[in-house]
Design a protein around this motif. Structure first.
Motif, PDB file in Angstrom:
ATOM      1  N   LEU A 147      87.634   4.721   5.119  1.00  0.00           N
ATOM      2  CA  LEU A 147      86.241   5.649   5.904  1.00  0.00           C
ATOM      3  C   LEU A 147      86.379   4.926   7.486  1.00  0.00           C
ATOM      4  O   LEU A 147      85.535   4.989   7.788  1.00  0.00           O
ATOM      5  CB  LEU A 147      85.566   4.717   4.969  1.00  0.00           C
ATOM      6  N   LEU A 148      86.923   3.606   6.734  1.00  0.00           N
ATOM      7  CA  LEU A 148      86.573   3.041   7.889  1.00  0.00           C
ATOM      8  C   LEU A 148      87.176   3.439   8.897  1.00  0.00           C
ATOM      9  O   LEU A 148      87.118   3.369  10.646  1.00  0.00           O
ATOM     10  CB  LEU A 148      87.610   0.596   7.942  1.00  0.00           C
ATOM     11  N   GLY A 149      88.211   4.443   9.092  1.00  0.00           N
ATOM     12  CA  GLY A 149      88.873   4.829   9.964  1.00  0.00           C
ATOM     13  C   GLY A 149      88.535   6.251  10.640  1.00  0.00           C
ATOM     14  O   GLY A 149      88.634   6.387  11.678  1.00  0.00           O
ATOM     15  N   GLN A 150      87.616   7.154   9.725  1.00  0.00           N
ATOM     16  CA  GLN A 150      87.079   7.442  10.652  1.00  0.00           C
ATOM     17  C   GLN A 150      85.944   6.929  10.787  1.00  0.00           C
ATOM     18  O   GLN A 150      85.898   8.307  12.038  1.00  0.00           O
ATOM     19  CB  GLN A 150      87.282   8.159   9.209  1.00  0.00           C
ATOM     20  N   LEU A 151      85.398   6.774  11.141  1.00  0.00           N
ATOM     21  CA  LEU A 151      84.245   5.299  11.277  1.00  0.00           C
ATOM     22  C   LEU A 151      84.928   5.587  12.639  1.00  0.00           C
ATOM     23  O   LEU A 151      84.113   4.910  13.911  1.00  0.00           O
ATOM     24  CB  LEU A 151      83.385   4.312  11.415  1.00  0.00           C
ATOM     25  N   VAL A 152      86.108   4.656  13.761  1.00  0.00           N
ATOM     26  CA  VAL A 152      86.085   4.109  14.552  1.00  0.00           C
ATOM     27  C   VAL A 152      87.004   5.658  15.324  1.00  0.00           C
ATOM     28  O   VAL A 152      86.563   5.895  16.423  1.00  0.00           O
ATOM     29  CB  VAL A 152      87.569   3.451  14.074  1.00  0.00           C
ATOM     30  N   LEU A 153      87.603   6.129  14.780  1.00  0.00           N
ATOM     31  CA  LEU A 153      87.519   7.862  15.241  1.00  0.00           C
ATOM     32  C   LEU A 153      86.358   7.912  15.694  1.00  0.00           C
ATOM     33  O   LEU A 153      87.231   8.622  16.666  1.00  0.00           O
ATOM     34  CB  LEU A 153      88.975   9.104  14.175  1.00  0.00           C
ATOM     35  N   ALA A 154      85.425   8.325  15.370  1.00  0.00           N
ATOM     36  CA  ALA A 154      84.411   8.655  15.437  1.00  0.00           C
ATOM     37  C   ALA A 154      83.944   7.896  17.116  1.00  0.00           C
ATOM     38  O   ALA A 154      83.449   9.233  17.472  1.00  0.00           O
ATOM     39  CB  ALA A 154      82.837   8.717  14.470  1.00  0.00           C
ATOM     40  N   MET A 155      83.822   6.545  16.563  1.00  0.00           N
ATOM     41  CA  MET A 155      82.965   5.902  17.762  1.00  0.00           C
ATOM     42  C   MET A 155      84.485   5.997  19.311  1.00  0.00           C
ATOM     43  O   MET A 155      83.854   6.265  20.259  1.00  0.00           O
ATOM     44  CB  MET A 155      83.540   4.380  17.312  1.00  0.00           C
ATOM     45  N   THR A 157      86.289   8.812  19.891  1.00  0.00           N
ATOM     46  CA  THR A 157      85.855  10.047  20.460  1.00  0.00           C
ATOM     47  C   THR A 157      84.010  10.284  20.923  1.00  0.00           C
ATOM     48  O   THR A 157      84.461  11.339  21.982  1.00  0.00           O
ATOM     49  CB  THR A 157      85.885  11.673  18.644  1.00  0.00           C
ATOM     50  N   VAL A 158      83.593   9.586  20.501  1.00  0.00           N
ATOM     51  CA  VAL A 158      81.981   9.545  21.105  1.00  0.00           C
ATOM     52  C   VAL A 158      82.339   8.836  22.291  1.00  0.00           C
ATOM     53  O   VAL A 158      81.276   9.521  23.065  1.00  0.00           O
ATOM     54  CB  VAL A 158      81.162   9.273  20.417  1.00  0.00           C
ATOM     55  N   GLY A 159      83.182   7.906  22.497  1.00  0.00           N
ATOM     56  CA  GLY A 159      83.460   7.195  23.684  1.00  0.00           C
ATOM     57  C   GLY A 159      84.606   7.686  24.645  1.00  0.00           C
ATOM     58  O   GLY A 159      83.536   8.171  25.979  1.00  0.00           O
ATOM     59  N   PHE A 160      85.226   8.681  24.423  1.00  0.00           N
ATOM     60  CA  PHE A 160      85.472   9.960  25.681  1.00  0.00           C
ATOM     61  C   PHE A 160      85.131  10.704  26.003  1.00  0.00           C
ATOM     62  O   PHE A 160      84.860  11.473  27.020  1.00  0.00           O
ATOM     63  CB  PHE A 160      87.304  10.077  24.508  1.00  0.00           C
ATOM     64  N   ILE A 161      83.765  11.316  24.817  1.00  0.00           N
ATOM     65  CA  ILE A 161      83.087  13.114  25.876  1.00  0.00           C
ATOM     66  C   ILE A 161      82.359  11.728  26.666  1.00  0.00           C
ATOM     67  O   ILE A 161      81.977  12.457  27.383  1.00  0.00           O
ATOM     68  CB  ILE A 161      82.553  13.482  24.272  1.00  0.00           C
ATOM     69  N   GLY A 162      81.791  10.288  26.104  1.00  0.00           N
ATOM     70  CA  GLY A 162      80.649  10.198  27.355  1.00  0.00           C
ATOM     71  C   GLY A 162      81.129  10.173  28.602  1.00  0.00           C
ATOM     72  O   GLY A 162      80.867  10.026  29.899  1.00  0.00           O
ATOM     73  N   THR A 163      82.473   9.089  28.149  1.00  0.00           N
ATOM     74  CA  THR A 163      83.313   9.195  29.570  1.00  0.00           C
ATOM     75  C   THR A 163      83.213  10.398  30.408  1.00  0.00           C
ATOM     76  O   THR A 163      83.032  10.343  31.627  1.00  0.00           O
ATOM     77  CB  THR A 163      84.613   8.329  29.514  1.00  0.00           C
ATOM     78  N   LEU A 164      83.891  11.298  29.566  1.00  0.00           N
ATOM     79  CA  LEU A 164      84.381  12.771  30.323  1.00  0.00           C
ATOM     80  C   LEU A 164      82.382  13.235  31.215  1.00  0.00           C
ATOM     81  O   LEU A 164      82.437  13.568  32.161  1.00  0.00           O
ATOM     82  CB  LEU A 164      84.465  13.529  29.710  1.00  0.00           C
ATOM     83  N   ALA A 165      81.568  13.160  30.317  1.00  0.00           N
ATOM     84  CA  ALA A 165      80.264  13.985  30.909  1.00  0.00           C
ATOM     85  C   ALA A 165      80.086  12.410  32.012  1.00  0.00           C
ATOM     86  O   ALA A 165      79.247  12.604  32.606  1.00  0.00           O
ATOM     87  CB  ALA A 165      79.373  13.494  29.605  1.00  0.00           C
ATOM     88  N   LEU A 166      80.243  11.185  32.311  1.00  0.00           N
ATOM     89  CA  LEU A 166      79.566  10.567  32.974  1.00  0.00           C
ATOM     90  C   LEU A 166      80.550  11.082  34.434  1.00  0.00           C
ATOM     91  O   LEU A 166      79.929  11.096  34.944  1.00  0.00           O
ATOM     92  CB  LEU A 166      79.839   8.720  32.582  1.00  0.00           C
TER      93      LEU A 166
END
Length: 207
Positions: A147-155, A157-166
């Motif tokens: 579960l913790l790994g899934q949360l870290v992976l989600a964070m 992923t969101v950071g990576f997509i946000g960086t691309l968008a920025l």
């Protein structure tokens, strides 16, 4: 297009220095017009030859180019049509030099923009490669099964997509709005002498 505009402006200045009038110079400039603007310059010359008012023909020319730098040249020509004072040839030569400098600046800016784009491409390829490799190395992706790994992976992923968008937002070219926009309430009309059946298409376009 800007390079063609600079070349055409310089050519107009040369024709004016030969003693030619501005309107006749614009009509004559159809011959040997820069390839990038051959169609627009040809249309401008045709409109003047048909009897369009120079100001309206030039405004239509500016609308076709749809660029603030072209507006500077068009505005100078419109002012010269209204006030036929001396010094227009020199003013056009100065404008041509300004346009050339702007083209050089835009090329330099575009070259600078390409550097972060290349960096982002390599970053995306490397990350995708790591993800693909993870499917073949279960021990590498095992921590993300919790579960913790899934949360870290989600964070991540969101950071990576946000960086691309920025990065995409920062690299987006924002056009400077034109200042010779036509008043939507106005209507361009051809003189009666030009409104013949052979020119119905041109008249409709003018309106």
């Amino acid at each position: 297009q800007l390079e063609g505009l600079s070349e055409w402006t310089q050519r107009l200045a040369g024709l004016l220095r030969l003693g030619m009038g501005l309107e006749q110079a614009m009509i004559t400039s159809r011959k040997g017009a820069p390839e990038e603007l051959a169609e627009q310059i040809g249309t401008l010359g045709d409109r003047l030859h048909m009897g369009w008012r120079p100001e309206e023909a030039l405004r239509a020319f500016g609308d076709e180019l749809d660029d603030i730098t072209a507006d500077k040249v068009v505005a100078a020509l419109i002012l010269s049509v209204s006030d036929r004072g001396p010094g227009l040839a020199q003013a056009l030569e100065d404008l041509a030099a300004t346009v050339r400098a702007e083209v050089a600046g835009k090329r330099e800016t575009e070259a600078d923009r390409e550097k972060p784009r290349t960096t982002m491409r390599w970053m995306v390829l490397i990350i995708l490669g790591v993800i693909v490799a993870g499917f073949f190395v279960p021990s590498y992706t095992a921590p993300y099964s919790t579960l913790l790994g899934q949360l870290v992976l989600a964070m991540l992923t969101v950071g990576f997509i946000g960086t691309l968008a920025l990065m995409r937002h920062l690299a987006h070219y924002r056009r400077i709005p034109r200042f010779l926009n036509r008043d939507p309430r106005s209507t361009v009309r051809l003189p009666a002498s030009a409104a013949t059946p052979d020119h119905d298409t041109e008249t409709a376009g003018a309106r």
